[in-house]
Design an enzyme around this catalytic site. Structure first.
Site, PDB file in Angstrom:
ATOM      1  N   TRP B 307       0.822  -1.215   0.000  1.00  0.00           N
ATOM      2  CA  TRP B 307       0.000   0.000   0.000  1.00  0.00           C
ATOM      3  C   TRP B 307       0.859   1.270   0.000  1.00  0.00           C
ATOM      4  CZ3 TRP B 307      -0.602  -4.291   3.057  1.00  0.00           C
ATOM      5  CH2 TRP B 307      -1.756  -5.067   2.843  1.00  0.00           C
ATOM      6  N   ASP B 308       2.154   1.134  -0.093  1.00  0.00           N
ATOM      7  CA  ASP B 308       3.063   2.282   0.025  1.00  0.00           C
ATOM      8  C   ASP B 308       2.894   2.967   1.384  1.00  0.00           C
ATOM      9  OD1 ASP B 308       5.054   4.063  -0.707  1.00  0.00           O
ATOM     10  OD2 ASP B 308       3.682   5.436  -1.725  1.00  0.00           O
TER      11      ASP B 308
END
Lengths: 115, 627
Positions: B307-308
């Site tokens: 998801w960064d």
């Protein structure tokens, strides 16, 4: 008579000038310079100003005057609302005064008819 | 309190005492990253009288319409050596008179003004060091560049320090030897601990599957020589992946001899089929021995991050009075909104962390982690237990677009994996919290933090389809190839065709927490959103980027909002006490300093396209009027 539309024209003119300042001000002065919203407020105020000028012309009568009154009121009120959401309070006040001014002009006209 | 006294004592032992205290000589104000200013003149009663002391335009700005990329300027000014230092997004150092803003000297790195690894020219400031010697370069200012050079100049004159690297410049890219697909971009200033510069770097983790492996470099502050290097990707995985780097600021406790480093996610950001093995140091807060570079402890905050959700800021170090004992702790703010409160000696939780099941991935080759760490106390900075509801007004004005899309994209709770059908990501990739981190009043054990509530849609696009896409890439939004992965990605904010957010406000909040109990003391909408010039209602708040500063007088200073206002808040209630309009969102942490007996707060209003397109080169300092 039509001169009572000065109560619309003058505050709308002030609103136009102030909205112009809001739109054309140097970057960072008003927080809305160059934005679509500020342009909308400027165009709205200018349209009400021109409409008030038109309403003062002697040839405007009957249904045309009624339509113009309605447009002026809606235009002034919506421009005041737009200016409020732009946080341009002086413009909002000027256009609110123009709205009230229009109601006054209508009341004066109605009063004269009754008399 | 004990920590502050200890740091003050160590600071006084480390170098000559400065006449003007307090200083603001690091990105976060001090090595504890407390963002606390020990000044008492700014109080809820006085800040309404703040006035501009001076205003400066550096000239180093670009809106991207010409030959230069746009600028993103998040640099906290430094006050040290009786001087105010600015780092600019054109990679210049400017020294100013702190009382007048008058330029004393400037230094130009002559860096290439190209967006080599980022969509914009970015700078988050400078580092300052002073030794016990006298003479030239006894005090130094450092700046990094997009093309990975680190410059050291004399803090008094701006002249290069000849004994540092080659003529005052170290090419940090000399340590970029593996998977060197892009240069190390030095956008965040080094963290100075004693005579050591701790250097991280930024890269392009949305671009490639295989990228330079994240590392932390410790350089000698005088010579620029490498003391040690710590890698965050296991050796056997380096041919497959990369990054897990440190692109943000760090904290340190010199007494424990530990630096606390926030480590980002491995590459690529939104698909992890190339890195299904364990990478324990990725998306973590890791304690590193300052002398040796050995890992003392590490705690992973997101497992197999797709998801960064990079660990985005330095943890705040604070000694918490809890159950009759003083716990040397750290508080790590996160993109996912959790506040991890850990014993900074061991990494053990002060408040419980629970592993909970999360949704599985249906992407090709992906193996999402079956569990993720959750924290209930302190409550998350945004309610991340579910994404916000559809906003009725936006849904009505869009003819039902929002409610239709709500049923189209995938969302099964926190950590729902990216998918081909599109997945709602909440908080979005810019996070509930980002590089600004939190501020803490160590005497009261109260933490202050601004947050944002933004919903994004992440869509995995199969490679053959992606090659057909003619999309541009923006700042935290757009198309990114993830070369080497079976998917490129498209990332967008969940908005209507008219640009209205599809989710219920508020879009940003400001909160305070009692760290002794974990209780949230208040949470209030913060700032105002703006679209086409129109402001949203105050209750809607604004997305926020940047961080707060808290003062001993009970006032919080913060920019961070979309409406380009800088504000003073009552620390007790979060109520707005004062604001001023600046040219662009002040996404940098402000600095508070005392110079010649006068207290100042200075804001850099650089802007960031994540909030709004307007950028600026404006710096404004405020003070109370003379009595």
């Amino acid at each position: 008579m039509p001169a009572s539309y000065l109560s619309v024209f003058l505050p709308a003119l002030v609103g136009t000038i102030l909205a112009g300042i809001a739109y054309f001000a140097p970057f960072g002065v008003t927080g809305v310079e160059g934005t679509a919203g500020a342009l909308l407020a400027l165009v709205g105020a200018a349209a009400v100003t021109l409409g008030a000028l038109l309403a003062m012309a002697p040839g405007v009568r009957g249904w045309l005057r009624g339509l113009l009154d309605a447009l002026l009121f809606v235009g002034a009120a919506l421009t005041a609302l737009a200016a409020w959401f732009l946080m341009q309070v002086p413009v909002a006040i000027a256009m609110a005064v123009a709205s009230v001014g229009l109601l006054l002009a209508l009341m004066l006209r109605s009063g004269r008819r009754t008399a | 309190m004990m920590l502050r006294l200890t740091l003050a004592l160590l600071s006084s032992l480390a170098g000559p005492a400065l006449a003007d205290q307090p200083v603001w000589d690091t990105f976060n104000g001090d090595l504890a990253a407390s963002k606390f200013a020990d000044v008492t003149s700014f109080t809820p009663e006085t800040v309404g009288r703040l006035e501009r002391a001076w205003e400066v335009h550096t000239g180093d700005v670009s809106d991207g319409s010409g030959e230069l990329p746009e600028t993103v300027w998040s640099a906290t000014p430094l006050y040290a050596n009786g001087t105010l230092y600015l780092g600019t997004p054109f990679y210049r150092i400017i020294a100013l008179d702190p009382a007048t803003g008058e330029e004393m000297w400037s230094y130009d790195t002559q860096s290439r003004l190209e967006a080599l690894t980022q969509p914009a020219l970015k700078n988050r400031g400078l580092a300052y060091w002073e030794g016990e010697d006298t003479g030239p370069c006894a005090r130094r200012v450092y700046i990094g560049t997009m093309d990975a050079t680190l410059h050291a100049v004399d803090a008094d004159t701006g002249a290069p320090c000849e004994d540092f690297g080659q003529g005052g410049v170290v090419d940090v890219n000399q340590w970029n030897e593996v998977n060197a697909r892009f240069p190390f971009s030095l956008l965040q200033p080094p963290t100075v601990v004693g005579d050591t510069l701790l250097v991280g770097w930024a890269g392009k983790d949305w671009e490639y599957s295989v990228a330079p492996p994240g590392n932390l470099l410790a350089l000698d502050a005088r010579t620029g020589e490498l003391k040690w290097e710590l890698g965050f990707i296991p050796e056997d995985l380096i041919p497959q992946t990369g990054t897990a780097n440190i692109w943000t600021s760090m904290a340190a406790d010199p007494e424990l001899g530990l630096a606390y480093v926030p480590v980002s996610s491995p590459s690529p950001n939104y698909w992890g089929g190339n890195r299904t093995q364990d990478i324990p140091l990725a998306t973590s807060v890791t304690a590193v021995d300052i002398e040796t570079g050995e890992v003392a402890w590490s705690r992973q905050l997101v497992h197999h991050d797709i998801w960064d959700y990079d660990t985005p800021s330095a943890p705040v170090l604070v000694d918490i009075d809890r159950k009759g004992e003083t716990v040397p702790a750290l508080v790590q703010t996160t993109k996912q909104g959790f506040l991890f409160v850990l014993d900074r000696r061991t990494g053990e939780p002060v408040f419980p962390i629970e592993e909970r099941p999360v949704p599985a991935s249906d992407a090709q080759g992906e193996q999402a982690s079956p569990t993720q760490p959750f924290v209930d106390l302190p409550p998350p900075t945004v309610d991340n237990s579910a994404m916000p509801a559809v906003w009725g007004l936006a849904d009505f004005l869009s003819g039902g677009q929002c409610s239709r899309e709500r049923g189209t994209y995938r969302y099964e709770g926190p950590f729902t994996p990216p998918s081909e059908q599109g997945t709602f990501m909440y908080p979005g990739t810019a996070g509930a919290n980002n590089w600004g981190g939190a501020a803490v009043d160590d005497a009261q054990d109260i933490l202050y933090v601004n947050s944002m509530r933004v919903v994004q849609v992440i869509q995995l696009i199969p490679r053959e389809e992606y090659e057909e896409v003619d999309g541009g890439s923006g700042n935290e939004e757009g198309y990114y190839p993830q070369d080497g992965a079976p998917y490129g990605i498209r990332l967008t904010e969940w908005r209507t065709g008219l640009g209205l957010p599809c989710w219920e406000p508020p879009y940003g909040t400001f909160s305070a927490y009692d760290l002794r109990t974990g209780e949230r003391l208040y949470e209030v909408p913060f700032g105002m959103s703006q679209q086409w010039g129109f402001y949203g209602l105050r209750a809607w708040g604004s997305p926020t980027l940047g961080g707060p500063v808290v003062t001993a007088g009970g006032v919080v200073f913060i920019g961070a909002s979309m409406d380009a206002r800088v504000r003073a808040l009552d620390a007790t209630t979060g109520r707005e006490l004062w604001s001023d309009l600046v040219e662009a969102p002040a996404v940098a942490i402000p600095a508070v300093y005392t110079h010649e007996g006068v207290d100042y707060v200075v804001f850099v209003a650089g802007g960031n396209s994540i909030l709004k397109p307007e950028v600026s080169d404006q710096v404004v300092a405020y003070r109370l009027p003379p009595e």
